[in-house]
Design an enzyme around this catalytic site. Structure first.
Site, PDB file in Angstrom:
ATOM      1  N   CYS A  28      16.111  10.612  19.761  1.00  0.00           N
ATOM      2  CA  CYS A  28      15.483  11.475  18.758  1.00  0.00           C
ATOM      3  C   CYS A  28      14.125  11.988  19.211  1.00  0.00           C
ATOM      4  O   CYS A  28      13.451  11.378  20.024  1.00  0.00           O
ATOM      5  CB  CYS A  28      15.261  10.711  17.455  1.00  0.00           C
ATOM      6  SG  CYS A  28      16.754  10.093  16.708  1.00  0.00           S
ATOM      7  N   GLY A  54      17.416  15.049  21.917  1.00  0.00           N
ATOM      8  CA  GLY A  54      18.564  14.934  21.023  1.00  0.00           C
ATOM      9  C   GLY A  54      19.158  16.294  20.752  1.00  0.00           C
ATOM     10  O   GLY A  54      18.453  17.211  20.328  1.00  0.00           O
ATOM     11  N   ASN A 129      12.007   8.360  15.061  1.00  0.00           N
ATOM     12  CA  ASN A 129      12.461   8.173  16.439  1.00  0.00           C
ATOM     13  C   ASN A 129      12.395   6.676  16.730  1.00  0.00           C
ATOM     14  O   ASN A 129      11.343   6.076  16.601  1.00  0.00           O
ATOM     15  CB  ASN A 129      11.546   8.948  17.390  1.00  0.00           C
ATOM     16  CG  ASN A 129      11.894   8.725  18.866  1.00  0.00           C
ATOM     17  OD1 ASN A 129      11.046   8.883  19.729  1.00  0.00           O
ATOM     18  ND2 ASN A 129      13.115   8.367  19.173  1.00  0.00           N
ATOM     19  N   TYR A 270      12.704   8.767  32.843  1.00  0.00           N
ATOM     20  CA  TYR A 270      13.707   9.798  32.572  1.00  0.00           C
ATOM     21  C   TYR A 270      13.541  10.547  31.249  1.00  0.00           C
ATOM     22  O   TYR A 270      13.706  11.749  31.201  1.00  0.00           O
ATOM     23  CB  TYR A 270      15.093   9.149  32.604  1.00  0.00           C
ATOM     24  CG  TYR A 270      16.234  10.076  32.231  1.00  0.00           C
ATOM     25  CD1 TYR A 270      16.590  11.125  33.070  1.00  0.00           C
ATOM     26  CD2 TYR A 270      16.933   9.910  31.051  1.00  0.00           C
ATOM     27  CE1 TYR A 270      17.632  11.980  32.727  1.00  0.00           C
ATOM     28  CE2 TYR A 270      17.973  10.760  30.705  1.00  0.00           C
ATOM     29  CZ  TYR A 270      18.322  11.790  31.543  1.00  0.00           C
ATOM     30  OH  TYR A 270      19.341  12.629  31.207  1.00  0.00           O
TER      31      TYR A 270
END
Ligand code: SF4
Length: 499
Positions: A28, A54, A129, A270
């Protein structure tokens, strides 16, 4: 979890449809703005910059001082909020938004955030999130006490806890609710009094604050501030709760006491966009440094350093600069991959990789390659990329990974395959090398990763980050998981047969 979902588009640094199962996926992104004339439009733009966090659904809730307005839809931000009419449905000077790829709760419009409820104190909207690791237990207790849930999202638990708290003010009820939850949360909430942004005591998921003229903005990443033209002010501190009222007055609370923070180290590897700043460090610079650490720890006799686009690019630059081996684009990524492309057959599992990425034979043929990627999850995509290099004539492929082996699941808002599917949980280094058919394989060490992030090494007694997917050391209790494991153990107890 959502295999086959037509809304599962590739993030800018994915490798194609079947790579979705072979990357950890951030779940999210949140964005909030208060004090702006065109709050919903700014929010939509900010969410667009957070799209990589997302792609399954997007939503915006606004407040015009009297009423709350909400628009939520499956699909990406542009599909839901690019039309003027969509923004016109969201009037007011305050708006909160969310992009989602579900961890807890699954797909479906009813789980798309911001979630909204009419509380005794007035309207309350929440965008989250992270992941609450005791949500199932809390939900069961709430349901037993008569609560009726509208969604299957863990976030709704917070709404019910706020609603049922016996404290007199909304702020106290909110704090009371958050004291009961464990896990990771970066929240942006809207009330009839303003906006509340807060981060869990360990600060596992990111949240930053910015300013655009008189408007105050909260976002998961600094890139969203850049894109809407806002100035970065600071990160929301772990355990901090910031309240902004409609006059622009800002108050801050730290109701949880001081705890050593544990921000997610995988944001650096990442999840975050490379043009973001996370935890005070440029994500791009950290990724390059991880590559440099890899070059020091795992040198290779090779002719060229080739990144797996796009996620391996900064680490490959760092590896190349440290080792002196030239950086080359040995894999070219197509930017025009349609989402609804039909695979020729179920058996041709290579086509998903090939239509997104193609070997650049001019660079690869006859060369010894150092191939750099950010991580290996299941290993299926890594195997295909190595094969692609060999098919294009690479004489050797030395695979270098810009993170330690991912051997454990994440319970803090990241989609991870079950542990039995993680390559590093199933195999040792040599078996992994054999599985992906590389000539050599090496991962950056956990201390190398910590050095790249700016520490001398990992503090064994009190790690500076959450790194549980590499180490299995989770920084919070995992109540729901423990209960599931206990239930499974009970189900598998041997049955005593009477002869
Ligand atoms: S388990 Fe891994 S992905 Fe999840 S929060 Fe911790 S470091 Fe990040």
């Amino acid at each position: 979890m959502n295999a086959g979902d037509p809304h599962r588009d590739e993030t800018p640094w994915d490798i194609g449809p079947d790579s979705h199962d072979d990357k950890l996926r951030e779940e999210c992104g949140v964005f909030g703005v208060i004090g702006a004339n065109d709050a919903a439009a700014i929010c939509a733009l900010g969410l667009h910059a957070l799209q990589h966090r997302g792609q399954e659904a997007a939503g915006i809730t606004s407040f015009d001082g009297h009423e709350f307005f909400s628009r939520r839809g499956l699909g990406q931000v542009a599909e839901n909020f690019s039309a003027g009419e969509a923004i016109a449905e969201l009037p007011g000077h305050v708006a909160a938004g969310h992009v989602r790829y579900s961890t807890t709760g699954g797909t479906g419009l009813r789980n798309v955030q911001p979630l909204y409820a009419d509380l005794a104190s007035g309207g309350f909207a929440i965008a989250h999130n992270g992941n609450i690791s005791n949500a199932m237990l809390l939900r069961e207790e709430l349901v037993r006490d008569g609560a009726i849930f509208q969604s299957t999202s863990d976030t709704e638990v917070i709404i019910h806890l706020v609603a049922t708290s016996r404290y007199p003010t909304l702020l106290d009820r909110f704090i009371d609710a958050l004291r009961m939850v464990e896990g990771a949360y970066s929240l942006v909430c809207m009330t009839t009094e303003g906006m509340i942004a807060c981060r869990d005591p360990l600060g596992i998921r990111p949240l930053v604050m910015g300013k655009l003229g008189d408007a105050v903005i909260f976002a998961s990443e600094t890139v969203a501030l850049d894109v809407v033209g806002a100035d970065f002010i600071r990160q929301v501190d772990p355990g901090e709760m910031i309240l902004v009222d409609f006059d622009g007055k800002i108050r801050t609370h730290r109701p949880f006491g001081k705890v050593s923070p544990r921000p997610c180290i995988f944001e650096h590897v990442y999840f975050s966009r490379p043009d973001s700043v996370f935890d005070g460090r440029s994500v791009y610079a950290v990724r390059k440094e991880i590559g440099a650490q890899l070059a020091l720890e795992a040198p290779a006799d090779a002719d060229v350093v080739v990144p797996v686009p796009d996620s391996g690019v900064p680490a490959a630059i760092g590896y190349s600069q440290q080792s002196g081996i030239p950086f080359e684009l040995g894999i070219i990524r197509s930017h025009y991959v349609g989402r609804t492309f039909i695979q020729p057959s179920d058996g041709d599992r290579h086509s998903g990789v090939k239509r997104k990425h193609n070997a650049n034979r001019a660079v690869v043929e006859g060369k010894r390659i150092v191939l750099i990627d950010d991580s290996i999850v299941r290993g299926t995509t890594s195997h295909k990329i190595v094969q692609m290099m060999k098919d294009a004539g690479a004489s050797e492929v030395h695979f270098r990974v810009a993170s330690p082996p991912t051997g454990y699941g994440c319970y803090y808002g990241v989609d991870t395959p079950e542990r039995s599917k993680l390559l590093a949980a199933r195999m040792d280094l040599e078996a992994m090398r054999d599985f992906i058919h590389a000539d050599s394989l090496a991962f950056v060490s956990i201390d190398g990763l910590y050095r790249a992030v700016g520490h001398k090494s990992r503090d064994l007694g009190c790690p500076q980050h959450c790194d549980a997917c590499f180490t299995g050391e989770y920084p919070t209790s995992l109540t729901d998981l423990s209960r599931r494991e206990m239930e499974a153990a009970q189900l598998t107890l041997p049955v005593n047969k009477v002869a």
